[in-house]
Design an enzyme around this catalytic site. Structure first.
Site, short mmCIF file in Angstrom:
data_model
loop_
_atom_site.label_atom_id
_atom_site.label_comp_id
_atom_site.label_asym_id
_atom_site.label_seq_id
_atom_site.Cartn_x
_atom_site.Cartn_y
_atom_site.Cartn_z
N THR A 33 22.24 -23.52 -14.47
CA THR A 33 22.60 -22.91 -13.18
C THR A 33 23.34 -23.87 -12.25
O THR A 33 23.81 -23.45 -11.20
CB THR A 33 21.35 -22.39 -12.48
OG1 THR A 33 20.44 -23.49 -12.30
CG2 THR A 33 20.68 -21.29 -13.27
N GLU A 106 14.61 -29.06 -10.03
CA GLU A 106 14.14 -28.91 -11.42
C GLU A 106 12.67 -29.27 -11.57
O GLU A 106 12.14 -29.20 -12.68
CB GLU A 106 15.00 -29.77 -12.36
CG GLU A 106 16.50 -29.64 -12.20
CD GLU A 106 17.02 -28.22 -12.38
OE1 GLU A 106 16.26 -27.33 -12.77
OE2 GLU A 106 18.22 -28.01 -12.10
N1 PCA Z 1 19.61 -26.38 -14.00
C1 PCA Z 1 19.81 -27.58 -14.76
C2 PCA Z 1 18.88 -27.43 -15.93
C3 PCA Z 1 18.80 -25.98 -16.13
C4 PCA Z 1 19.24 -25.39 -14.83
O1 PCA Z 1 19.34 -24.23 -14.55
C5 PCA Z 1 21.24 -27.62 -15.25
O2 PCA Z 1 22.08 -26.80 -14.85
O3 PCA Z 1 21.54 -28.50 -16.07
#
Ligand code: PCA
Length: 199
Positions: A33, A106
């Protein structure tokens, strides 16, 4: 003999203080995302969060399962090297402040685990592929049944899978989606610890 200065004493300019400001930068590979045109990309672009500077497109040197899980349709790279695809994403240079903002999003190290991994840079002009060591957010402590989900190589919230990501602000605060993916201690996937390093 008198020495005359070009400046009257009270007007002699003071030496300018020169400070070297060093900003420690980190390379982060994003595959979910946080990519361009995906729901959390604005976080990387917001200068209030620090520096987030696009470097290049790339893909993981190792194959991994990239899946979508939980009722909020969250993308995860499962830390199961060798299974799945070379995952496509983007490399960013980020400063300490931005890295800590990403860690909060995260929930590293409680949910995703941020680790250094080899990323191959996509460069059509270069004959021999260049690699970079980048931070990547992995899911390590996951329920083994997640490995039965379809594996992607290039995530998009609006992909043909139809599993659109649900942003945090729209979620049910009383529902703990982490229970859907976190292994209980008896079924934990065990992987060898790997060295981590700061870039
Ligand atoms: N964000 C981090 C890990 C998964 C997410 O949705 C990314 O984009 O790498």
């Amino acid at each position: 003999m008198h020495k005359f200065s070009a400046f009257p004493v009270h007007k002699i300019p003071k030496p300018i203080d020169v400070h070297t400001i060093r900003t420690i930068m980190h390379k982060v590979f994003v595959y979910g995302t946080l990519k361009r045109n995906e729901p959390n990309h604005c976080l990387l672009q917001d200068s209030n969060n620090g520096i987030g500077c696009f470097v290049a497109e790339g893909y993981t040197k190792t194959k991994y399962p990239l899946i979508i899980a939980t009722k909020y349709n969250i993308p995860f790279i499962l830390h199961c090297p060798g299974k799945g695809h070379f995952v496509q994403g983007e490399i960013y240079d980020v400063d300490d402040k931005m890295l800590s903002k990403l860690d909060i999003l995260e929930d590293h190290p409680n949910y995703y685990i941020r680790e250094i991994d080899d990323i191959v840079i996509k460069d059509t002009l270069s004959q021999c592929p260049q690699e970079e060591k980048c931070w990547v957010y992995f899911l390590k402590n996951f329920k083994p049944e997640l490995l039965k989900r379809p594996y992607m190589d290039n995530y998009s919230s609006n992909g043909s899978h139809g599993l659109q990501y649900m942003e945090r602000s729209k979620r049910d605060p009383s529902y703990n989606h982490k229970n859907e993916i976190k292994a209980d201690s008896s079924t934990q996937m065990r992987s060898e610890p790997e060295p981590t390093a700061s870039s």
